[in-house]
Design a protein around this motif. Structure first.
Motif, PDB file in Angstrom:
ATOM      1  N   VAL A   5      39.463  39.978  45.076  1.00  0.00           N
ATOM      2  CA  VAL A   5      38.267  39.784  44.261  1.00  0.00           C
ATOM      3  C   VAL A   5      37.060  39.752  45.186  1.00  0.00           C
ATOM      4  CG1 VAL A   5      39.447  38.554  42.390  1.00  0.00           C
ATOM      5  CG2 VAL A   5      38.554  37.277  44.348  1.00  0.00           C
ATOM      6  N   LEU A   6      35.922  40.039  44.631  1.00  0.00           N
ATOM      7  CA  LEU A   6      34.685  40.048  45.405  1.00  0.00           C
ATOM      8  C   LEU A   6      33.760  38.888  45.061  1.00  0.00           C
ATOM      9  CD1 LEU A   6      33.830  43.859  45.234  1.00  0.00           C
ATOM     10  CD2 LEU A   6      34.909  42.612  47.119  1.00  0.00           C
ATOM     11  N   TYR A   7      34.027  38.189  43.983  1.00  0.00           N
ATOM     12  CA  TYR A   7      33.102  37.160  43.516  1.00  0.00           C
ATOM     13  C   TYR A   7      33.433  35.762  44.043  1.00  0.00           C
ATOM     14  CZ  TYR A   7      36.941  36.830  40.152  1.00  0.00           C
ATOM     15  OH  TYR A   7      38.162  36.732  39.579  1.00  0.00           O
ATOM     16  N   GLU A   8      34.446  35.632  44.888  1.00  0.00           N
ATOM     17  CA  GLU A   8      34.775  34.342  45.470  1.00  0.00           C
ATOM     18  C   GLU A   8      34.726  34.430  46.989  1.00  0.00           C
ATOM     19  OE1 GLU A   8      38.429  32.745  44.152  1.00  0.00           O
ATOM     20  OE2 GLU A   8      37.869  32.647  42.023  1.00  0.00           O
ATOM     21  N   ARG A   9      34.281  33.347  47.590  1.00  0.00           N
ATOM     22  CA  ARG A   9      34.255  33.276  49.045  1.00  0.00           C
ATOM     23  C   ARG A   9      35.623  32.836  49.536  1.00  0.00           C
ATOM     24  NH1 ARG A   9      30.007  33.167  52.386  1.00  0.00           N
ATOM     25  NH2 ARG A   9      28.607  32.832  50.617  1.00  0.00           N
ATOM     26  N   GLN A  10      36.198  33.640  50.438  1.00  0.00           N
ATOM     27  CA  GLN A  10      37.542  33.362  50.943  1.00  0.00           C
ATOM     28  C   GLN A  10      37.517  33.319  52.464  1.00  0.00           C
ATOM     29  OE1 GLN A  10      40.813  35.483  48.763  1.00  0.00           O
ATOM     30  NE2 GLN A  10      39.126  36.807  48.075  1.00  0.00           N
ATOM     31  N   ASP A  14      36.288  40.647  55.670  1.00  0.00           N
ATOM     32  CA  ASP A  14      36.060  41.556  54.538  1.00  0.00           C
ATOM     33  C   ASP A  14      37.094  42.669  54.467  1.00  0.00           C
ATOM     34  OD1 ASP A  14      33.892  40.053  53.852  1.00  0.00           O
ATOM     35  OD2 ASP A  14      32.433  41.358  54.862  1.00  0.00           O
TER      36      ASP A  14
END
Length: 285
Positions: A5-10, A14
């Motif tokens: 997903v791109l909408y959460e900071r992990q 990248d």
């Protein structure tokens, strides 16, 4: 755990992917499986068009050498056109005419207009290229006939296909060659014959191919034999080379195409561009 997903900071870079990345790998999901005889059948369109060019050039050579008279070619073309016209509408019992809404009277008017204009401008066609050398005429004609074969509609959905351009190049080549014939009547008959073999004959071919495949195969074989016979009377070496070309296109090329399918390796997976399949027309209102 890493999530795609791109909408959460992990806490991952990248470009990070886990071990499940290649689980969605798919190969050749859109590859077509060809059958040899089916490909041979489809190659008949290329064979017939090559034979059409061969018959046209051989007919021009006969007229230029005085072996074939323009009256004889005109009579043979008239009879064959009438037979082909009747056969074209008998094959599908007139269903194509009903869909198009075109009448017999409209076809007759178009024919009369074409014949009248071509016959009236035949003296112009005869003297159109007098200032151009014969070698240049032959080179332009060969180039135009080659372009006709390249851009002809063989049934492929490709950007290079252009029926209008292909027909125009063939007619231009016929005008160039007709200008080197002895009289204006020869030029008129030659251009009329070019229209018959490059415009009307392919229409009948497509109708036969769609409605009666067996007749289409028989016509293709007979047409190829007629082209080889006409070329044999001009040049035996050219006839042998042309026969080898036809065999290569109709037998060897389909075999190579099927063999090359074994080496196809198109990969698909999560790295492909996303395809929006939902209907978004409501957002455009």
């Amino acid at each position: 755990r890493w999530q795609k997903v791109l909408y959460e900071r992990q806490p991952f870079p990248d470009n990070y992917v886990d071990q499940r990345f290649l689980e969605e790998l798919r190969k050749n999901i859109h590859a077509r499986q060809y059958q040899y005889w089916a490909v041979v059948f489809e190659s008949g369109a290329v064979v017939q068009q090559l034979c059409s060019v061969c018959v046209f050039v051989a007919t021009w050579w006969y007229m230029d050498a005085g072996v074939l008279s323009p009256q004889g070619l005109l009579g043979a073309g008239l009879v064959s056109s009438l037979l082909g016209y009747v056969l074209f509408h008998v094959i599908d019992a007139g269903a194509g005419r009903q869909r198009s809404g075109r009448t017999w009277w409209a076809d007759l008017k178009s024919t009369v207009v074409f014949v009248a204009f071509t016959y009236g401008f035949s003296p112009v066609l005869k003297t159109l290229t007098e200032s151009i050398s014969t070698d240049t005429i032959y080179a332009m004609s060969a180039f135009m006939l080659l372009g006709h074969l390249i851009f002809f509609d063989y049934g492929a959905n490709a950007a290079i296909v252009s029926s209008t351009l292909s027909l125009n190049m063939a007619i231009f080549a016929s005008v160039c060659l007709a200008s080197r014939l002895p009289r204006s009547l020869h030029a008129f008959v030659m251009v009329t014959f070019a229209m018959q073999i490059f415009a009307l004959w392919p229409m009948l071919q497509k109708k036969l191919k769609a409605q009666t495949p067996r007749c289409y195969v028989a016509v293709t074989v007979l047409f190829a034999l007629a082209a080889l016979a006409g070329l044999m009377s001009i040049s035996s070496v050219g006839a042998v080379l042309f026969a080898l070309l036809l065999l290569c296109i109709s037998c060897l090329c389909p075999y190579c195409l099927i063999r090359l399918q074994l080496f196809k390796d198109n990969i698909h997976g999560p790295w492909d561009e996303a395809e929006i399949k939902e209907d978004l027309s409501r957002f455009l209102m």
